[in-house]
Design an enzyme around this catalytic site. Sequence first.
Site, PDB file in Angstrom:
ATOM      1  CG  HIS A  82      -1.773   1.039   1.235  1.00 64.60           C
ATOM      2  ND1 HIS A  82      -3.172   1.145   0.609  1.00 64.60           N
ATOM      3  CD2 HIS A  82      -1.707   2.462   1.927  1.00 64.60           C
ATOM      4  CE1 HIS A  82      -3.587   2.489   0.862  1.00 64.60           C
ATOM      5  NE2 HIS A  82      -2.699   3.133   1.714  1.00 64.60           N
ATOM      6  CG  ASP A 161     -11.403   4.067   5.897  1.00 64.16           C
ATOM      7  OD1 ASP A 161     -11.055   4.975   6.733  1.00 64.16           O
ATOM      8  OD2 ASP A 161     -11.441   4.148   4.632  1.00 64.16           O
ATOM      9  NE  ARG A 168      -9.635  11.085   8.694  1.00 64.11           N
ATOM     10  CZ  ARG A 168      -8.878  10.123   8.122  1.00 64.11           C
ATOM     11  NH1 ARG A 168      -9.105   9.095   7.926  1.00 64.11           N
ATOM     12  NH2 ARG A 168      -7.655  10.579   7.870  1.00 64.11           N
ATOM     13  CB  SER A 183      -8.176   5.307   7.590  1.00 61.46           C
ATOM     14  OG  SER A 183      -8.464   5.440   6.083  1.00 61.46           O
ATOM     15  CE  LYS A 187      -8.642   2.353   2.758  1.00 62.06           C
ATOM     16  NZ  LYS A 187      -8.829   3.818   3.278  1.00 62.06           N
TER      17      LYS A 187
HETATM   18  N1  URA Z   1      -5.303   7.042   2.810  1.00 60.65           N
HETATM   19  C1  URA Z   1      -6.291   6.355   3.511  1.00 60.65           C
HETATM   20  O1  URA Z   1      -6.785   5.220   3.006  1.00 60.65           O
HETATM   21  N2  URA Z   1      -6.808   6.869   4.490  1.00 60.65           N
HETATM   22  C2  URA Z   1      -6.476   7.885   5.002  1.00 60.65           C
HETATM   23  O2  URA Z   1      -6.733   8.284   5.979  1.00 60.65           O
HETATM   24  C3  URA Z   1      -5.326   8.591   4.321  1.00 60.65           C
HETATM   25  C4  URA Z   1      -4.920   8.065   3.058  1.00 60.65           C
END
Ligand code: URA
Length: 433
Positions: A82, A161, A168, A183, A187
């Site tokens: 990621h 999320d 947010r 977050s 995921k």
């Molecule tokens: N990428 C994400 O998936 N979440 C965040 O909060 C910031 C970047």
Amino acid sequence: MRMVDLIQKKRDQKTLATEEINWLIRGVTDGTIPDYQVSAWLMAVYFNGMSRQETRDLTQAIVQSGDTIQLNGIKGIKVDKHSTGGVGDKTSLIVGPLVAAAGVPVAKMSGRGLGHTGGTVDKLESIAGFHTELDEAAFIEHVNKYKLAIVGQTGQLAPADKKLYAMRDVTATVDSIPLIASSIMGKKLASGADAIILDVKVGNGAFMKTLDKARELAEQMVEIGKGLGKPTIAILSDMNEPLGYEVGNANEVKEAIEVLKGNGEPRLTELCLTIASHMTILGGVYPSLNEARQALEEILHSGKALNMLRTFVEAQGGDPLMIDQPDKLPQAPHQLPVLSDKEGIVESIQADEVGLAAMKLGAGRETKEGSVDHSVGITLVKKVGDRVEKGETLAFIHAKETNPVEALNQLKEAYSISDESPSVPPIIYEIIQ
Ligand code: URA
């Protein structure tokens, strides 16, 4: 439980218990806690932070808010990668085939781009016919058969999320380390990998502008991953200028193909080989960094990784001819040079400005609902540390319009030219494991 009490607790710098966070995230997911209370809690977290335990609890609650993908049907250790997001970041297009060609199964879920950063799914969709809609069974079958599959994120993965992120975004609370860490890791953990590599970007084009902040985020994410039984490594890499030369969807696919032919820009190639080395070690294929590196360089130069890209693209409906002949990828009608006003040395290239210029051309989307134009983008000709003469080309804009004034000006402004040689930051700052 009452939400007002949890907001007050966080406002007063107290720590929420596991069951309080679970209750809160259940309420966010099913919509029983109103947005104005969630927003107030987010702002309290933004100012007062969270303990490591609270961040871990929040991550787990996010994972449990929806489906979790079971990848047990895939043979071997599944390692996910990621990136926290950057400009010109096409590493997944390179690392995925490289690692898969080394024998590590890559079952990747990727997102679309938003704002100044691009997304792997949009980039791959530049290839005619390519699609990322595989159901779970097909996803597993593709990885077993071809070693590599990339799919878009499903609606039911970590729905908490999705809601929190949307709130947010409109309450100026994106930029909070515990919220970002939970977050991203929520995921990743829901998507079923056995081990995780995080590419945490640092610099003007990244969420984290300083090395200290990026290190803190990386440490928290590594701790969360390991705490939940998933080996996790974070690579802190530079995003003070765009990665490589190309920005934009088809442009980035072209550059990824060049890297897979062994002709890549050195910093981009170095980052990809480093990420891939750690992934193959976590995947149990090589015993050490030296051996991994040597083998991966061999895979890159032998064309095996490029073959893997071609096979994977074809398996997901894409036209393999576009990999063999990248000039068949979508191309914008106008190629416009951005010329330097003065001579000197490129001191910096504001990555976020380049990303925003590309977005204005149509390469990215301003809102989640927007669409992208795969053919437009930017080719950087000069990078940090390069000498430039007055009137020389700094970059090209690939546009639909004949005169995209705003993007041309923004790109020119992104460049700083100085009389002195700048110190070029390393591509990799640190590795946290
Ligand atoms: N990428 C994400 O998936 N979440 C965040 O909060 C910031 C970047």
